[in-house]
Enzyme design. Structure first.
Site, PDB file in Angstrom:
ATOM      1  N   ASP A  70     -12.302 -31.542  71.340  1.00  0.00           N
ATOM      2  CA  ASP A  70     -12.683 -30.886  70.017  1.00  0.00           C
ATOM      3  C   ASP A  70     -12.387 -31.901  69.086  1.00  0.00           C
ATOM      4  O   ASP A  70     -12.049 -33.089  69.216  1.00  0.00           O
ATOM      5  CB  ASP A  70     -11.790 -29.525  70.182  1.00  0.00           C
ATOM      6  CG  ASP A  70     -10.393 -29.801  70.502  1.00  0.00           C
ATOM      7  OD1 ASP A  70      -9.938 -31.065  70.576  1.00  0.00           O
ATOM      8  OD2 ASP A  70      -9.574 -28.684  70.613  1.00  0.00           O
ATOM      9  N   ASN A 102      -0.744 -19.210  70.376  1.00  0.00           N
ATOM     10  CA  ASN A 102      -1.421 -18.302  70.098  1.00  0.00           C
ATOM     11  C   ASN A 102      -2.500 -18.102  71.264  1.00  0.00           C
ATOM     12  O   ASN A 102      -3.270 -17.203  71.148  1.00  0.00           O
ATOM     13  CB  ASN A 102      -2.204 -18.118  68.840  1.00  0.00           C
ATOM     14  CG  ASN A 102      -3.223 -19.139  68.849  1.00  0.00           C
ATOM     15  OD1 ASN A 102      -3.615 -20.027  69.430  1.00  0.00           O
ATOM     16  ND2 ASN A 102      -4.319 -19.125  67.483  1.00  0.00           N
ATOM     17  N   HIS A 161      -4.635 -20.143  72.281  1.00  0.00           N
ATOM     18  CA  HIS A 161      -5.940 -20.969  72.052  1.00  0.00           C
ATOM     19  C   HIS A 161      -6.067 -22.061  73.040  1.00  0.00           C
ATOM     20  O   HIS A 161      -5.246 -22.595  73.654  1.00  0.00           O
ATOM     21  CB  HIS A 161      -6.218 -21.346  70.746  1.00  0.00           C
ATOM     22  CG  HIS A 161      -5.510 -22.641  70.317  1.00  0.00           C
ATOM     23  ND1 HIS A 161      -4.871 -22.674  69.108  1.00  0.00           N
ATOM     24  CD2 HIS A 161      -5.138 -23.768  71.012  1.00  0.00           C
ATOM     25  CE1 HIS A 161      -4.197 -23.885  68.793  1.00  0.00           C
ATOM     26  NE2 HIS A 161      -4.377 -24.521  70.007  1.00  0.00           N
ATOM     27  N   GLU A 187      -9.960 -19.794  69.456  1.00  0.00           N
ATOM     28  CA  GLU A 187      -9.121 -19.065  69.169  1.00  0.00           C
ATOM     29  C   GLU A 187      -9.057 -17.796  69.680  1.00  0.00           C
ATOM     30  O   GLU A 187     -10.113 -17.252  69.871  1.00  0.00           O
ATOM     31  CB  GLU A 187      -9.018 -19.076  67.534  1.00  0.00           C
ATOM     32  CG  GLU A 187      -8.870 -20.210  66.717  1.00  0.00           C
ATOM     33  CD  GLU A 187      -7.499 -20.749  66.643  1.00  0.00           C
ATOM     34  OE1 GLU A 187      -6.573 -20.225  67.391  1.00  0.00           O
ATOM     35  OE2 GLU A 187      -6.929 -21.604  65.633  1.00  0.00           O
TER      36      GLU A 187
HETATM   37  C1  F6R Z   1      -6.428 -30.575  71.341  1.00  0.00           C
HETATM   38  C2  F6R Z   1      -6.597 -28.998  71.585  1.00  0.00           C
HETATM   39  C3  F6R Z   1      -5.653 -27.883  71.234  1.00  0.00           C
HETATM   40  C4  F6R Z   1      -4.217 -28.217  71.876  1.00  0.00           C
HETATM   41  C5  F6R Z   1      -3.137 -27.269  71.712  1.00  0.00           C
HETATM   42  C6  F6R Z   1      -1.662 -27.554  71.911  1.00  0.00           C
HETATM   43  O1  F6R Z   1      -7.319 -31.305  71.567  1.00  0.00           O
HETATM   44  O2  F6R Z   1      -7.465 -28.736  71.827  1.00  0.00           O
HETATM   45  O3  F6R Z   1      -5.879 -26.811  71.796  1.00  0.00           O
HETATM   46  O4  F6R Z   1      -4.150 -28.638  73.296  1.00  0.00           O
HETATM   47  O5  F6R Z   1      -3.077 -26.926  70.336  1.00  0.00           O
HETATM   48  O6  F6R Z   1      -1.386 -28.554  71.143  1.00  0.00           O
HETATM   49  P1  F6R Z   1      -0.082 -29.498  71.444  1.00  0.00           P
HETATM   50  O7  F6R Z   1      -0.190 -30.018  72.823  1.00  0.00           O
HETATM   51  O8  F6R Z   1       0.066 -30.349  70.274  1.00  0.00           O
HETATM   52  O9  F6R Z   1       1.270 -28.576  71.587  1.00  0.00           O
END
Ligand code: F6R
Length: 245
Positions: free
Chosen positions: A67, A133, A135, A140
């Site tokens: 992403d 949350n 995601h 989301e």
């Molecule tokens: C990153 C992504 C997000 C993260 C998620 C957790 O490419 O797609 O979904 O994996 O927000 O983020 P961290 O690892 O920083 O807690």
């Protein structure tokens, strides 16, 4: 969903890296989709060390960014591409042309999404983190299970955590993400979760009904999905059922 629980962050990183580098070696041209964020960083560190030691190689791999944030400067440190380049891509032997990014600055975003979706095809292995949350990628709560790569708005919670990647200088409000269907098409999916901040969402993931309102829960229906977590993230998981004698 198989759960692999490791006691410390170091054990977690060593174990996931050993399995990841084994996967790299097992397929002639592995097609990977790679998450950014903080969670995979210790894993990517181990991968870089393994490549430097001659024990692993990305030479034949194809790597897709999972992403990308939009509306923030291309060179900003928190852009997913920049994070992944710093942590992994620029330090391993992946040929430059085989790193596929997502150009959220393009005028025609729909074309970018279509091209990404076509290029991804069927992935061999997708690495995901999980948001507090639920995601995955930037899918989301409420993301349709059949969604493909597309532009999405970020929830307030996701915006707040994303701003840390940018040292507080930018707060992205939208991004482009591989869709739920894009991810679920992957032959294998590894969900990565470490630290106490993920304990509550892992409990929800494993105890609430499968629902698009908790996007990560859809992974429970995938035939080859593994949750790799450390003890801190696993703290609120229900006890594993006893193994049959
Ligand atoms: C990153 C992504 C997000 C993260 C998620 C957790 O490419 O797609 O979904 O994996 O927000 O983020 P961290 O690892 O920083 O807690």
């Amino acid at each position: 969903m198989e759960i692999v629980r490791l006691s410390t962050l170091d054990d977690w990183a060593d174990t996931v890296a050993a399995r990841f580098t084994a996967r790299l070696a097992a397929r002639p041209a592995p097609r990977l989709c790679l998450a950014t964020g903080n969670t995979p960083l210790p894993l990517y560190d181990r991968c870089v060390a393994a490549v430097r030691a001659g024990a692993a190689s990305f030479r034949d791999a194809e790597a897709f960014l999972l992403d990308e944030f939009g509306g923030v400067p291309r060179e900003a440190e928190g852009r997913c591409e920049q994070m992944l380049r710093r942590a992994l891509i620029d330090q391993v032997d992946l040929p430059a042309a085989r790193f596929h990014t997502i150009d959220t600055d393009a005028a025609d975003l729909e074309a970018i999404c279509r091209q990404y979706e076509a290029a991804v095809g069927t992935l061999d292995l997708t690495l995901l983190g999980i948001g507090t949350n639920g995601h995955i990628g930037m899918n989301e709560p409420g993301a349709p299970p059949d969604s493909l790569t597309r532009r999405v708005d970020l929830s307030d919670e996701t915006q707040r955590s994303a701003t840390h990647y940018f040292g507080g200088r930018h707060t992205p409000t939208w991004g482009v993400t591989a869709g739920m269907a894009t991810v679920l098409r992957s032959r294998e999916i590894w969900l990565l979760a470490t630290g106490s901040s993920k304990a509550a969402i892992l409990r929800r993931l494993m105890t609430e009904p499968v629902s698009p309102l908790l996007p990560a829960s859809l992974l429970r229906q995938h035939p080859r999905c593994i949750l790799f977590c450390d003890d801190a993230a696993a703290a609120e998981l229900p006890p594993a059922p006893p193994r049959p004698a």
